[in-house]
Design an enzyme around this catalytic site. Structure first.
Site, PDB file in Angstrom:
ATOM      1  N   HIS A 119       1.560   4.950   4.366  1.00 42.79           N
ATOM      2  CA  HIS A 119       0.644   5.522   3.372  1.00 42.79           C
ATOM      3  C   HIS A 119       1.010   6.975   3.067  1.00 42.79           C
ATOM      4  O   HIS A 119       1.118   7.382   1.904  1.00 42.79           O
ATOM      5  CB  HIS A 119      -0.802   5.461   3.876  1.00 42.79           C
ATOM      6  N   SER A 148       0.809  -1.218   0.000  1.00 39.24           N
ATOM      7  CA  SER A 148       0.000   0.000   0.000  1.00 39.24           C
ATOM      8  C   SER A 148       0.843   1.270   0.000  1.00 39.24           C
ATOM      9  O   SER A 148       0.431   2.292  -0.578  1.00 39.24           O
ATOM     10  CB  SER A 148      -0.962   0.005   1.193  1.00 39.24           C
TER      11      SER A 148
END
Length: 526
Positions: free
Chosen positions: A496, A444
């Site tokens: 992230h 991610s």
């Protein structure tokens, strides 16, 4: 009436046959490869849930989907075939899942032992009775753990797994001989994950007090028989409690974990067989009701009767996801590598729904101490190909497929690969900078780098006007939702944000280097 009979022949009878076939075939393979021959040592969650769900989904996609397309399901409100496939998937999966629990208990034989010394790791029986034994409660070992559950990590679960030595007699409490087996006892408590840190700590301390009180008053010597634990999350935690102890264990042997069963051996299957047939009947009835409502697509039915099939664009499209080609070369390779790493961990018996942090660390997970102190800098990259479970890898690959093809086609395979790797590494650095003792994994961070890069291009209106605005809205919503979800815990938001900022900066750099040069050339010509 003729139309309904045709539906029965084309959609209902095949469903019945496929349902019985899926259940019988997978259950037979489970018995043959895992129970009987022990050729595979898969995790219990993988065997009894993960693979049945995947097996039935594959069956529906390859076979039943073509039959569903013979119904007129497309309406102004949306495309209904996906709903029909989902209902069929649930109806097929549940009997298969219950059947795995049934075959495990039904085929387990009961072995009578005089004492625990007669038990070895080579014993292939699942259930045991003991004539003489002593459970040394004073020698217990425990492993506390906690994890979040439910959507958005709404709950926090406390666990305490206690492993208690099973001895031949009280005289063996000197522990001069290795401990042959352990009695597993576990305790659990669930609280809200929305509580403050102080409230969680207070709840945890109360859980430990209540557990100790229950453990000290519990009579561990009373049971009908013992159940030998397979490769499961519970057995893993019992072994973690044992491995740090000073007790002697047999050289080269895994600890044998047994749990107490209090019902008669003849009642070990419970009502599993009843529920196999009940859920199968309910699923079949629901399917019959669903197919009775829409009309048949007669042109497709006639093609089927003639043995002809329309071009299966959905299957071809799915296969093309994994095939590298010009302008789409790195993306399928990334998907294949991520999926293959997940499958490798699953086949290694480490899990399916989720993997333990220690296993993820052993396979290359990211952690500040391992990277900074031990100098294992390669973890900054390897962790980006690891995932915490099946949903984690599926969600990340879906997010990758949204942004990666567009960017790879524009950047070319080498620049795109460099963007992905730099974003992933910078996300990993952000993670170990923010978290001191967390095992971080997942693609991610690198994927957020792709979205950051794409947002930079979209803000500068690089793409055609008709697609730029919809893409900007979609990418912005995706990014915002995932960052907000990361605030609720259980998600590495540092990775992230690190990946997103990296991609955003690189995106602006790319825009200036390409379009800035063009503007300069135009001005010089003028």
């Amino acid at each position: 009436m003729a139309n309904f009979i045709l539906k029965l022949r084309l959609l209902f009878l095949p469903f019945i046959l496929w349902s019985v076939g899926c259940t019988c075939l997978y259950t037979f393979l489970h018995w043959l490869l895992i129970i009987k021959t022990e050729l595979l040592n898969l995790h219990e969650g993988t065997i009894e849930f993960g693979l049945p769900v995947a097996f039935t989904a594959l069956f529906i996609f390859l076979f039943l989907r073509k039959r569903i397309n013979m119904l007129r399901l497309k309406t102004n409100s949306g495309d209904l075939p996906m709903l029909f496939m989902f209902i069929a998937w649930i109806a097929l999966s549940i009997p298969v899942i219950i059947a795995q629990n049934y075959i495990t208990t039904a085929t387990g034989s009961l072995t009578k032992l005089q004492n625990i010394s007669q038990l070895t790791s080579n014993n292939d029986a699942k259930y045991y009775t003991l004539q003489e034994y002593f459970i040394d409660k004073k020698g217990f070992l425990f492993y506390p753990s906690s994890e979040t559950s439910s959507k958005y990590n709404r709950y926090l679960n406390f666990y305490l797994h206690a492993a208690v030595p099973i001895l031949d007699s009280e005289a063996d409490t000197t522990y001069e001989a290795p401990v042959k087996a352990w009695l597993g006892v576990n305790f659990t408590k669930q609280i809200s994950n929305r509580l403050s840190s102080a409230e969680k700590e207070a709840a945890y301390q109360q859980f430990l007090k209540d557990t100790w009180r229950e453990f000290t008053t519990k009579n561990l010597h009373q049971f009908k028989y013992l159940d030998k634990q397979s490769n499961s999350s519970d057995s893993d935690k019992y072994k973690l409690a044992i491995q740090e102890s000073t007790f002697k264990t047999a050289p080269g042997e895994e600890p044998i974990i047994l749990t107490a069963r209090h019902e008669p051996y003849a009642a070990r299957n419970g009502s599993k067989l009843f529920w196999i047939f009940t859920t199968w009947g309910i699923g079949s009835a629901v399917w019959l009701l669903m197919i009775s409502i829409p009309k048949l697509n007669m042109p497709k039915v006639r093609l089927h009767k003639k043995g002809q099939q329309l071009q299966d664009r959905e299957l071809q499209g799915f296969i093309r996801i994994f095939i590298p080609k010009e302008g789409y070369f790195i993306t399928p390779i990334l998907i294949i590598v991520n999926v293959m790493v997940f499958i490798s961990m699953m086949v290694a018996g480490l899990g399916f729904i989720s993997f333990k942090s220690i296993d993820l660390l052993n396979w290359g997970g990211n952690m500040r101490h391992m990277v900074v102190t031990n100098g294992e800098w390669w973890r900054l990259l390897t962790n980006t190909f690891l995932h915490g479970g099946v949903m984690h890898v599926l969600m990340n690959m879906a997010a990758l497929l949204f942004a990666a093809p567009l960017l790879e086609a524009r950047l070319g395979k080498y620049k795109f690969a460099l963007l992905y790797l730099i974003s992933g590494i910078m996300a990993s650095i952000a993670s170990i900078w923010w978290y001191s003792a967390t095992v971080s994994i997942g693609a991610s961070g690198a994927i957020f780098g792709l979205y950051g890069f794409m947002l930079a291009l979209l803000i500068n209106k690089v793409f055609p006007k008709e697609v730029n605005s919809p893409l900007l809205i979609s990418a912005g919503i995706f990014t915002a939702i995932n960052l907000v979800m990361g605030l609720f815990g259980g998600i590495d938001n540092a990775a992230h944000i690190g990946g997103l900022i990296t991609g955003f900066i690189l995106g602006f750099g790319y825009y200036i280097s390409i379009y800035g040069e063009l503007e300069t050339d135009i001005e010089s010509k003028i």
